[in-house]
Design an enzyme around this catalytic site. Structure first.
Site, short mmCIF file in Angstrom:
data_model
loop_
_atom_site.label_atom_id
_atom_site.label_comp_id
_atom_site.label_asym_id
_atom_site.label_seq_id
_atom_site.Cartn_x
_atom_site.Cartn_y
_atom_site.Cartn_z
N GLU A 1 -5.94 0.30 -6.03
CA GLU A 1 -5.33 1.14 -5.00
C GLU A 1 -6.34 2.11 -4.39
O GLU A 1 -5.95 3.07 -3.72
CB GLU A 1 -4.14 1.93 -5.58
CG GLU A 1 -3.04 1.09 -6.21
CD GLU A 1 -2.15 0.34 -5.22
OE1 GLU A 1 -2.45 0.38 -4.01
OE2 GLU A 1 -1.19 -0.32 -5.68
N HIS B 1 -0.61 7.91 -8.66
CA HIS B 1 0.40 6.85 -8.55
C HIS B 1 0.90 6.47 -9.94
O HIS B 1 0.10 6.28 -10.86
CB HIS B 1 -0.22 5.63 -7.86
CG HIS B 1 0.57 4.38 -8.03
ND1 HIS B 1 1.91 4.29 -7.70
CD2 HIS B 1 0.23 3.15 -8.51
CE1 HIS B 1 2.34 3.06 -7.96
NE2 HIS B 1 1.34 2.36 -8.45
N HIS C 1 4.55 4.59 -12.33
CA HIS C 1 5.67 3.66 -12.32
C HIS C 1 6.85 4.25 -13.11
O HIS C 1 7.19 3.73 -14.18
CB HIS C 1 5.26 2.33 -12.97
CG HIS C 1 4.20 1.56 -12.25
ND1 HIS C 1 3.64 0.39 -12.75
CD2 HIS C 1 3.60 1.77 -11.05
CE1 HIS C 1 2.74 -0.09 -11.89
NE2 HIS C 1 2.68 0.74 -10.86
N GLU D 1 16.29 23.57 -8.14
CA GLU D 1 14.92 23.91 -7.75
C GLU D 1 14.17 22.78 -7.05
O GLU D 1 13.04 22.97 -6.60
CB GLU D 1 14.17 24.47 -8.95
CG GLU D 1 14.94 25.67 -9.47
CD GLU D 1 14.16 26.70 -10.24
OE1 GLU D 1 12.95 26.53 -10.40
OE2 GLU D 1 14.78 27.68 -10.66
N HIS E 1 8.51 -0.37 -7.03
CA HIS E 1 7.15 -0.29 -7.57
C HIS E 1 6.90 1.06 -8.25
O HIS E 1 6.56 1.09 -9.43
CB HIS E 1 6.16 -0.54 -6.42
CG HIS E 1 4.71 -0.51 -6.82
ND1 HIS E 1 3.70 -0.98 -6.03
CD2 HIS E 1 4.10 -0.05 -7.94
CE1 HIS E 1 2.54 -0.83 -6.64
NE2 HIS E 1 2.76 -0.25 -7.80
P1 13P Z 1 -4.88 -0.84 -11.11
O1 13P Z 1 -4.97 -1.20 -12.57
O2 13P Z 1 -5.79 -1.69 -10.26
O3 13P Z 1 -5.06 0.64 -10.88
O4 13P Z 1 -3.41 -1.22 -10.60
C1 13P Z 1 -2.29 -0.65 -11.20
C2 13P Z 1 -1.19 -0.40 -10.24
O5 13P Z 1 -0.26 0.30 -10.58
C3 13P Z 1 -1.25 -0.99 -8.88
O6 13P Z 1 -0.26 -0.48 -8.05
ZN ZN Z 2 1.42 0.44 -9.20
#
Ligand code: 13P
Ligand code: ZN
Length: 272
Positions: free
Chosen positions: A117, A141, A143, A171, A212
Site C-alpha cells: 500500500e 491501515h 483490518h 465523544e 477490507h
Molecule cells: P502488506 O503486507 O503488503 O502491507 O499488505 C497488507 C494489507 O493489508 C494490504 O491492504
Molecule cells: Zn489491508
C-alpha cells in the site's frame, strides 16, 4: 544514533505493538508509515546502509514529498513481529528529488519491499500535509472486524456512516468532527485505491475501505491510534445496537450542535 534508539522508531514500534494487541492485524494485515522530520532523519543517518538499495518506482509522481524519509512496515510482514524483529519487518525509505522513486536506506535486512500500500500511503501523506499545514505525520491501515462487518450491512455512503458512528458514543463527533469517508470495494495496493482515498482524505481523517478495513491519518502515533481505536469502538457499539434490534433512541441534531459549540469543534453540518 541507531534508528532503534530514536524516539520516532520507538513510537512507531510501540503503536504497531498496540495495534497488534487490538486484534486488527491478522497475519500480515495492515500497514503503517511515518514521515520523518528532517532533523530525525539527520540524527539516524549514520545508521543507514552505506550502499542504499536500488531506486524503485513508487507508481505515482509526488513532487511535494521529494527528498522525504518515511519509516514503513514491510509487505507481507506480520505486525505481531514488528517489535521483536523491527529490522526485518520495517524499513526507512528515501524519496528521490522528483518524488517518483524510493530506495531503502535502513531495515528489511532479510530482503523484501515496503508495504504493497506504499502508493496509497505516500499519495495520502501528500494530501494530509496540505490539509494540515504540514502537521500530519502518520498514515495507518488496519483490518478491524466490526468496521468490516458493518460494510456488508450499511449503505456505503459517507453520510450514513458518519451519522451512525457519531450516534454510538457522545465523544465520537469530537474525535472525528468531519465524519468518515467510505470507499466502495477496490483492489488492495497500487494507485487506484490510493487515488480514490486521496479524494476522501481532503475532507476526512478516516476512510472505510469496504469489506477490507480502515485507512486513517494522524499528526502523531497517539492521534492515529486514538482515532482508529475510537472508530473501531463506535463500530463495535453499532454492531451491538443493530444486533439488539436497532436504535430505540438517538442523539438529536440539535444535541450534536450543542456539543460542537461547547467543545469548539467544527462539526460537518452536512450530516446533521
Ligand atoms: P502488506 O503486507 O503488503 O502491507 O499488505 C497488507 C494489507 O493489508 C494490504 O491492504
Ligand atoms: Zn489491508
Amino acid at each position: 544514533m541507531k534508528v532503534l534508539d530514536s524516539e520516532f522508531a520507538k513510537g512507531f514500534l510501540g503503536m504497531a505493538e498496540n495495534c497488534w494487541k487490538m486484534g486488527w492485524h491478522e497475519r500480515n494485515g495492515g500497514n503503517m508509515s511515518y514521515r520523518l522530520r528532517p532533523e530525525e532523519a539527520e540524527s539516524v543517518r549514520e545508521d543507514f546502509y552505506a550502499e542504499p538499495k536500488p531506486w524503485t518506482p513508487i507508481d505515482a509522481s509526488i513532487p511535494s514529498l521529494a527528498g522525504d524519509f518515511f519509516m514503513v512496515t514491510g509487505s507481507g510482514k506480520f505486525f505481531q513481529n514488528t517489535l521483536r524483529e523491527p529490522e526485518d519487518a520495517t524499513a526507512i525509505v528515501e524519496l528521490d528529488d522528483k518524488g517518483e522513486n524510493y530506495r531503502i536506506v535502513w531495515g528489511l535486512v532479510n530482503g523484501g519491499r515496503p508495504t504493497s500500500e506504499l502508493p496509497s500511503h505516500l499519495l495520502n501523506h501528500a494530501v494530509k500535509i496540505e490539509a494540515t499545514g504540514g502537521k500530519n505525520r502518520v498514515i495507518y491501515h488496519c483490518h478491524p472486524a466490526n468496521v468490516i462487518a458493518l460494510s456488508y450491512v450499511l449503505p456505503l455512503e459517507d453520510a450514513v456512516w458518519s451519522r451512525e458512528l457519531w450516534d454510538t458514543m457522545t465523544e465520537c463527533p469530537i474525535i472525528f468532527p468531519a465524519g468518515v469517508g467510505v470507499l466502495e470495494w477496490e483492489v488492495p495496493g497500487g494507485r487506484a485505491i490510493g487515488l480514490k482515498s486521496c479524494e476522501k482524505m481532503k475532507t476526512y481523517d478516516v476512510i472505510i475501505w469496504a469489506h477490507h478495513g480502515m485507512f486513517c491519518a494522524g499528526e502523531s502515533f497517539d492521534m492515529a491510534f486514538g482515532l482508529a481505536h475510537t472508530v473501531d469502538k463506535a463500530a463495535d457499539i453499532l454492531v451491538k445496537i443493530i444486533s439488539m434490534g436497532g436504535r430505540k433512541r438517538s442523539i438529536s441534531s440539535d444535541d450534536f450542535r450543542r456539543l460542537a459549540k461547547d467543545f469548539n469543534v467544527d462539526l460537518n453540518e452536512k450530516f446533521l
